[in-house]
Motif scaffolding. Sequence first.
Motif, PDB file in Angstrom:
ATOM      1  N   MET A   1       0.983  -1.065  -0.049  1.00  0.00           N
ATOM      2  CA  MET A   1      -0.144   0.055  -0.090  1.00  0.00           C
ATOM      3  C   MET A   1       0.917   1.354  -0.014  1.00  0.00           C
ATOM      4  SD  MET A   1      -3.147   0.582   0.065  1.00  0.00           S
ATOM      5  CE  MET A   1      -4.641   1.480   0.314  1.00  0.00           C
ATOM      6  N   ALA A   2       0.591   2.161  -0.933  1.00  0.00           N
ATOM      7  CA  ALA A   2       1.309   3.589  -0.944  1.00  0.00           C
ATOM      8  C   ALA A   2       1.269   4.322   0.219  1.00  0.00           C
ATOM      9  CB  ALA A   2       0.918   4.150  -2.214  1.00  0.00           C
ATOM     10  N   LYS A   3       2.268   5.021   0.580  1.00  0.00           N
ATOM     11  CA  LYS A   3       2.166   5.902   1.800  1.00  0.00           C
ATOM     12  C   LYS A   3       1.760   7.389   1.230  1.00  0.00           C
ATOM     13  CE  LYS A   3       5.391   8.042   5.066  1.00  0.00           C
ATOM     14  NZ  LYS A   3       6.542   8.210   5.749  1.00  0.00           N
TER      15      LYS A   3
ATOM     16  N   LEU B   1      13.442  11.072   0.944  1.00  0.00           N
ATOM     17  CA  LEU B   1      12.313  10.469   0.131  1.00  0.00           C
ATOM     18  C   LEU B   1      12.821   9.201  -0.468  1.00  0.00           C
ATOM     19  CD1 LEU B   1       9.969  13.198  -1.375  1.00  0.00           C
ATOM     20  CD2 LEU B   1       9.779  11.637   0.719  1.00  0.00           C
ATOM     21  N   PRO B   2      14.365   9.163  -1.200  1.00  0.00           N
ATOM     22  CA  PRO B   2      14.589   8.075  -1.904  1.00  0.00           C
ATOM     23  C   PRO B   2      14.564   6.638  -0.976  1.00  0.00           C
ATOM     24  CG  PRO B   2      15.992   9.698  -2.504  1.00  0.00           C
ATOM     25  CD  PRO B   2      15.078  10.459  -1.324  1.00  0.00           C
TER      26      PRO B   2
ATOM     27  N   MET C   1       5.152   6.299  -3.181  1.00  0.00           N
ATOM     28  CA  MET C   1       4.542   7.345  -2.289  1.00  0.00           C
ATOM     29  C   MET C   1       3.741   8.317  -3.019  1.00  0.00           C
ATOM     30  SD  MET C   1       6.709  10.069   0.153  1.00  0.00           S
ATOM     31  CE  MET C   1       7.358   8.612   1.417  1.00  0.00           C
ATOM     32  N   ILE C   2       2.492   8.600  -2.469  1.00  0.00           N
ATOM     33  CA  ILE C   2       1.776   9.498  -2.986  1.00  0.00           C
ATOM     34  C   ILE C   2       1.463  11.003  -2.355  1.00  0.00           C
ATOM     35  CG2 ILE C   2      -0.756  10.055  -3.780  1.00  0.00           C
ATOM     36  CD1 ILE C   2      -1.072   6.998  -4.012  1.00  0.00           C
ATOM     37  N   ILE C   3       2.085  11.877  -3.288  1.00  0.00           N
ATOM     38  CA  ILE C   3       2.011  13.117  -2.395  1.00  0.00           C
ATOM     39  C   ILE C   3       1.043  13.970  -2.751  1.00  0.00           C
ATOM     40  CG2 ILE C   3       3.705  15.434  -2.337  1.00  0.00           C
ATOM     41  CD1 ILE C   3       6.050  13.573  -3.492  1.00  0.00           C
TER      42      ILE C   3
ATOM     43  N   ILE D   1       1.258  14.120  -7.257  1.00  0.00           N
ATOM     44  CA  ILE D   1       2.503  13.539  -7.632  1.00  0.00           C
ATOM     45  C   ILE D   1       2.916  11.987  -7.042  1.00  0.00           C
ATOM     46  CG2 ILE D   1       5.169  13.740  -7.512  1.00  0.00           C
ATOM     47  CD1 ILE D   1       4.989  16.617  -6.989  1.00  0.00           C
ATOM     48  N   ILE D   2       3.354  11.124  -7.767  1.00  0.00           N
ATOM     49  CA  ILE D   2       3.732   9.605  -7.490  1.00  0.00           C
ATOM     50  C   ILE D   2       5.047   9.671  -7.268  1.00  0.00           C
ATOM     51  CG2 ILE D   2       3.220   7.350  -7.691  1.00  0.00           C
ATOM     52  CD1 ILE D   2       0.591   7.931  -8.967  1.00  0.00           C
ATOM     53  N   ALA D   3       5.893   9.274  -6.218  1.00  0.00           N
ATOM     54  CA  ALA D   3       7.253   9.136  -6.356  1.00  0.00           C
ATOM     55  C   ALA D   3       7.527   7.482  -6.186  1.00  0.00           C
ATOM     56  CB  ALA D   3       7.730   9.828  -5.265  1.00  0.00           C
ATOM     57  N   MET D   4       8.384   7.309  -7.028  1.00  0.00           N
ATOM     58  CA  MET D   4       8.734   5.596  -6.994  1.00  0.00           C
ATOM     59  C   MET D   4      10.125   5.668  -7.402  1.00  0.00           C
ATOM     60  SD  MET D   4       6.677   3.967 -10.350  1.00  0.00           S
ATOM     61  CE  MET D   4       5.187   4.260  -9.714  1.00  0.00           C
ATOM     62  N   SER D   5      10.484   4.289  -6.870  1.00  0.00           N
ATOM     63  CA  SER D   5      12.051   4.068  -7.440  1.00  0.00           C
ATOM     64  C   SER D   5      12.262   3.639  -8.829  1.00  0.00           C
ATOM     65  CB  SER D   5      12.659   2.920  -6.342  1.00  0.00           C
ATOM     66  OG  SER D   5      12.059   1.670  -6.577  1.00  0.00           O
ATOM     67  N   PRO D   6      13.340   3.830  -9.457  1.00  0.00           N
ATOM     68  CA  PRO D   6      13.534   3.334 -10.699  1.00  0.00           C
ATOM     69  C   PRO D   6      13.226   1.848 -10.868  1.00  0.00           C
ATOM     70  CG  PRO D   6      15.508   4.886  -9.932  1.00  0.00           C
ATOM     71  CD  PRO D   6      14.686   4.660  -8.906  1.00  0.00           C
TER      72      PRO D   6
END
Length: 87
Positions: free
Chosen positions: A1-3, A17-18, A26-28, A36-41
């Motif tokens: 589940m996304a944070k 964040l990384p 992570m959902i900002i 924004i959705i942040a995710m690892s490569p």
Amino acid sequence: MAKYITLNQAQKELSQLPDEIIDEPMIITDKDKPVIIAMSPSQLDSLLETIKILSDQEFCQQLKIGIKELNQGETISLEELKDELGL
């Protein structure tokens, strides 16, 4: 589940964040709306590969058939497969 975190929190914690997105995206949010959705490569690569695989209709059809056969017990042993393939 996304944070979920707010845009203000993300700005304050940008350098951290990384480490936070290694295992899950992570959902900002801004004003309680996702912006924004942040995710690892590696997560992005995995997502793109999944999309590519699932867009192959022939593969998906064969996968459905295979799952149905598995659920119906229509399987063969590794030895039977080797014999069938001449290995």
